[in-house]
Scaffold this active site. Structure first.
Site, mmCIF file in Angstrom:
data_model
loop_
_atom_site.group_PDB
_atom_site.id
_atom_site.type_symbol
_atom_site.label_atom_id
_atom_site.label_comp_id
_atom_site.label_asym_id
_atom_site.label_seq_id
_atom_site.Cartn_x
_atom_site.Cartn_y
_atom_site.Cartn_z
ATOM 1 C CB CYS A 149 62.975 30.897 16.310
ATOM 2 S SG CYS A 149 61.356 30.763 15.510
ATOM 3 C CG ASN A 150 60.432 34.777 13.935
ATOM 4 O OD1 ASN A 150 61.290 34.200 13.392
ATOM 5 N ND2 ASN A 150 59.106 35.077 13.716
#
Length: 342
Positions: A149-150
């Protein structure tokens, strides 16, 4: 006929989010849910907010009849995921939400995740799941590796700028705040309310965060040379969302133009008017990404900010977006839900 879907790892946050999305999907039907640690329980017991849905009870993944499954989402931790996926039938399409197939180089995987890869032949088969940039490959894939997600948030900011040559590749700083759900559902002392609330902290400082492996792989491939950014993530005391701030050397107008051109026809990515910045509130519970560009007071410096929901666009929403492509459905099917505000 609807596509038959299985979810392995259904008792985690991303598993629950997959169920929430698929519940209103026009052509997906959940046929099997697996969570070995909670096998035998109902989803209502594990996640009471899903009580209204008619869902199969949880089983072990070994109990699933994969002859009846078109596509399987695998929402397991890294290392466990590769071991399970390597045993699934070749007839089943797979979207993996773990880190196990994101890195193409087995040595890079060993470096960032600390163990030998147990399914190296599948590592070369996997397609990287950043939908907006690998769309054609994903359509033809059997195995798609969801991004971190990052890593997804940072790439939405920086990929178009590296490709367009509008920033200095040796002067890129990415600062990121992620909600606590990004750490998963397992019990951890530092995630207790008393430990986390009313404060925030940097973690994996100095270039040790595992998503740097994805940044190195993807940015270097775009540039045709090694690109290594400075990256510091922060654990923030909110449940879901990511806010990433990039500091780059380049003209703000050119940067805004490059982002606007790249995402002009993308259904889920909004480039805000010049000078505006996004909030995690504005994308919460949705598959949307908001990106803002601001000229810094220092000449030739620009600040770029992106917001997305780590559980939705950063993981489960991205997974469904990829599954739509793999199964020949409209890419946006089941994903146009408006953000939840306030």
């Amino acid at each position: 006929m609807p596509h038959s879907i299985a979810i392995i790892g259904a008792s985690g946050y991303t598993g629950a989010e997959l169920i929430r999305i698929i519940a209103t999907h026009p052509s997906f039907e959940i046929k099997a849910l697996a969570a070995n640690s909670k096998a035998g329980q109902s989803m209502a017991q594990v996640f009471p907010h899903l009580r209204h849905l008619d869902l199969p009870d949880l089983v072990t993944w070994e109990q699933i009849d994969f002859d009846q499954i078109d596509l399987c989402f695998c929402a397991l931790p890294h290392k466990t995921s590769q071991e399970v996926i390597s045993k699934l039938p070749k007839s089943v399409k797979i979207v993996d939400l773990s880190a196990d197939f994101r890195l193409r180089d087995p040595e890079a995987y060993k470096k960032w995740y600390g163990n030998e890869h147990a399914a190296k032949e599948m590592q070369t088969e996997a397609v990287y799941g950043l939908t907006e940039f690998y769309r054609d490959d994903i359509k033809a894939a059997r195995l798609v590796a969801g991004t971190g997600c990052n890593a997804a948030t940072g790439q939405f900011l920086l990929r178009p700028l590296i490709a367009a040559g509008v920033i200095d590749l040796d002067d890129i700083i990415l600062d990121l705040a992620c909600g606590v759900s990004g750490a998963g559902r397992s019990l951890k002392e530092n995630l207790l309310h008393a430990e986390l609330s009313e404060g925030t902290q940097a973690y994996s400082v100095g270039g040790t965060h595992r998503h740097l492996g994805e940044f190195d792989q993807e940015f270097s491939a775009i540039a045709g040379r090694a690109v290594k950014i400075q990256f510091t993530p922060h654990l923030a005391p909110f449940n879901r969302g990511i806010l990433a701030t990039g500091y780059v050397k380049g003209d703000a107008e050119a940067i805004h133009a490059a982002l606007s051109k790249q995402y002009a026809s993308e259904p889920f990515i909004e480039v805000l008017p010049m000078g505006e910045t996004p909030s995690t509130h504005h994308v919460r519970g949705s598959n949307f990404v908001h990106i803002g560009v601001v000229a810094d007071r220092l000449p030739g410096k620009t600040i770029i900010v992106a917001a997305l929901d780590n559980l939705f666009k950063g993981s489960s929403g991205q997974a469904v977006q990829n599954a739509n492509l793999m199964l020949g459905e409209d890419e946006t099917a089941g994903l146009m839900l408006a953000p939840c505000f306030p």
